[in-house]
Design an enzyme around this catalytic site. Sequence first.
Site, PDB file in Angstrom:
ATOM      1  N   ALA A  32       0.649  -1.338   0.045  1.00 17.11           N
ATOM      2  CA  ALA A  32       0.033   0.156  -0.046  1.00 17.11           C
ATOM      3  C   ALA A  32       0.915   1.175  -0.005  1.00 17.11           C
ATOM      4  CB  ALA A  32      -0.821  -0.011   1.161  1.00 17.11           C
ATOM      5  N   GLU A  63       3.252  -6.275   7.386  1.00 17.89           N
ATOM      6  CA  GLU A  63       2.516  -5.019   7.916  1.00 17.89           C
ATOM      7  C   GLU A  63       2.962  -5.002   9.317  1.00 17.89           C
ATOM      8  OE1 GLU A  63      -0.148  -5.591   4.379  1.00 17.89           O
ATOM      9  OE2 GLU A  63       0.925  -6.796   5.802  1.00 17.89           O
ATOM     10  N   GLU A  89      -2.666  -8.658  -0.606  1.00 16.87           N
ATOM     11  CA  GLU A  89      -4.116  -8.933  -0.572  1.00 16.87           C
ATOM     12  C   GLU A  89      -4.814  -8.699  -1.912  1.00 16.87           C
ATOM     13  OE1 GLU A  89      -4.859  -7.319   3.975  1.00 16.87           O
ATOM     14  OE2 GLU A  89      -3.597  -5.783   2.687  1.00 16.87           O
ATOM     15  N   GLY A 103      -0.558  -4.964   0.718  1.00 15.95           N
ATOM     16  CA  GLY A 103      -1.836  -4.851  -0.096  1.00 15.95           C
ATOM     17  C   GLY A 103      -1.555  -5.336  -1.588  1.00 15.95           C
TER      18      GLY A 103
END
Length: 689
Positions: free
Chosen positions: A63, A125, A105, A102
Amino acid sequence: MSSSVSIGNNNGVAVVTIDNPPVNALSFHVRELLMQALVSLRDEPSVAAIAITCAGRTFVAGADITEFGKPVRQPDLRALVAMLETIAKPTVAAIHGTALGGGLELALGCHFRVADTGAKLGLPEVKLGLLPGGGGTVRLPRLVGPLKALSMIVSGTPIVAAEALADGLVDAVFDGDLIAQAVSIAADMVAKGGPFTPVRDRNDRLDQANLPAFDKQAAALSKKARGLEAPIACAQSVRNALTLPFDEALAAERDLFVKLVAGDQSRAQRHLFFAERQAAKIAGKDVVRRKIARVGVIGAGTMGGGIAMAFANGGLPVTLLETTQEALQRGLTTIDKNYAVSAMRGSLSEDAKRQRLALFKGSTDYADLTDCDLIVEAVFEEMAVKKEVFGRLDAVAKPGAILATNTSYLDVNEIAASTSRPQDLLGMHFFSPANVMKLLEIVRADKTSPDVLATIADLARRIGKVPVVVGVCHGFVGNRMLAARGSELEPLLLEGATPRQVDQAFTDFGWPMGPFQMVDLAGLDIGWRNRKARGQTADIADTLCEQGHFGQKTGSGFYRYEDSSRTPLLNPEVEALIRDKAAGNGIAPRTIGTKEIIERTLYPMINEGAKILEEGIAARASDIDVVWVNGYGFPVGKGGPMFWASLEGVDKIIRRLDHWHQQTGKDVFRVAPLLRQMAETGSWDGAAG
């Protein structure tokens, strides 16, 4: 569409390409365009399947961290993945480089995942004080099982493509044209027909009979968290995937993420993430780096051997020099044993061990250093000895070779003056054990050439170190502040604290060990020798050294160590010595609390950090934080001493320092002007000279 997200069509298979250099982060503008693309393709009759891929050197590597802690702009990652799961057509993620956070994901929202042989996949993370916030803790267990997911998410360590294939995270691994392979698989899936089951609906690996084994592993991992909240939250969120319906587990993951992202620990860890990258940037992008193909290391003792291993671990051939054949053989034997231990533990293969050992060339002749591009001195910490070494190097090192000293305290400018090429010399302060510790203080002397500085900063990253450029002063950044931290340790003992009480205060704070445990491990004789060179004394430590008590290596120091054990035991002789010294100084013992111990040790350290910034020894306050977290064990969840100072309250720190300065008159409590400026402006910016 925009250049950030483009769509191609390969015989009915839409190829959606994300292009957001340098690492294809899922920034808002990318998410927005990707959502539009996927919605249009979902409803497009001419499109039978969708492949998601990325331009450049990597798949989505995560992300956009700069967006964390700010108001969420829709579509967020959760909405993007949820929409992806509504597509009935087969969807394939084509992963090359890294699919992290991300990025993974996003891939978990697809029906299928294929990877290049060199790809790595993970959810790191936790290293930012967070848990995966886009459904990773709920979807990953459905593919690899809860135990594997727990291990991956709590450690944050990526796995390679072959392991991902074996675990069920990816469906195929290819060595070749990955996009063509992804398109082929998508077309095959179309031919086979659906329905295609989203990851969210795959429950066959969520067997609650495994819950006791899961809880046992989670408890073991939580013990290693040492006060960090994120690993425990990660474990809880993966457990929710095992025990709760999907949507409830997903909602619980979001609640935990929101709590963590707003907390001080995640703020601290995100600060360190950016601080390490800032510290590694050297002014002068266009400076041409020197080539480093072979390294010489002078000294095969504990430090020199570790430094040599650090270079060999980075794939560099090393010439290791000692004064005698006996000392050289002893050093090479130790290196061999260290690699053997790694192989025995499984962290190094036998083949890799042989490859690294083959990189070493031992010598007792300075002439064997003539082909080295970098020569690092790691001899006894005395100026006369260092100067002698560099005088000899001046005669044999080839033109353009970089000369480096591993000194921890000494004046690098004075060492550089002993050569005819001061522009080629700098400090490379490794931390023990040098083959393990991440920090490298790169000491910039007055005449160090910019290309030398840039070359060594790049080399540090090449061998897996975290580089921080510092200026010349006694102890540089880390050891200078360590001296300030230690200035009140003996006074605390004389006034009534015990070594164990002080160490407990430190470990409760989050340090891996206390200062007295640390000095016993390193050896009391090191500090003793340094104090004598500077004309300083320490009543208790000096007496212990005079009695031959140097810590673990002699079986006693501030603690006792029995049968070569590293376990510290109470030392009644030290307690008696402390009482005698206190009485001799007319000091009446009193009760000292944990709060006072922390304030009298850490506040002077922060104050010294402010002085270091004022003098330009460090370029940024965040550089100091990087030094202390990576070299001295400052708790990661507190972000380093200068970041922690902002959490603690600079006004409070100044009041306490002023109070102790008035009481004692000690210079270590004299408040640095920059610290007062920080209290007024709330920023360290512009502090460095």
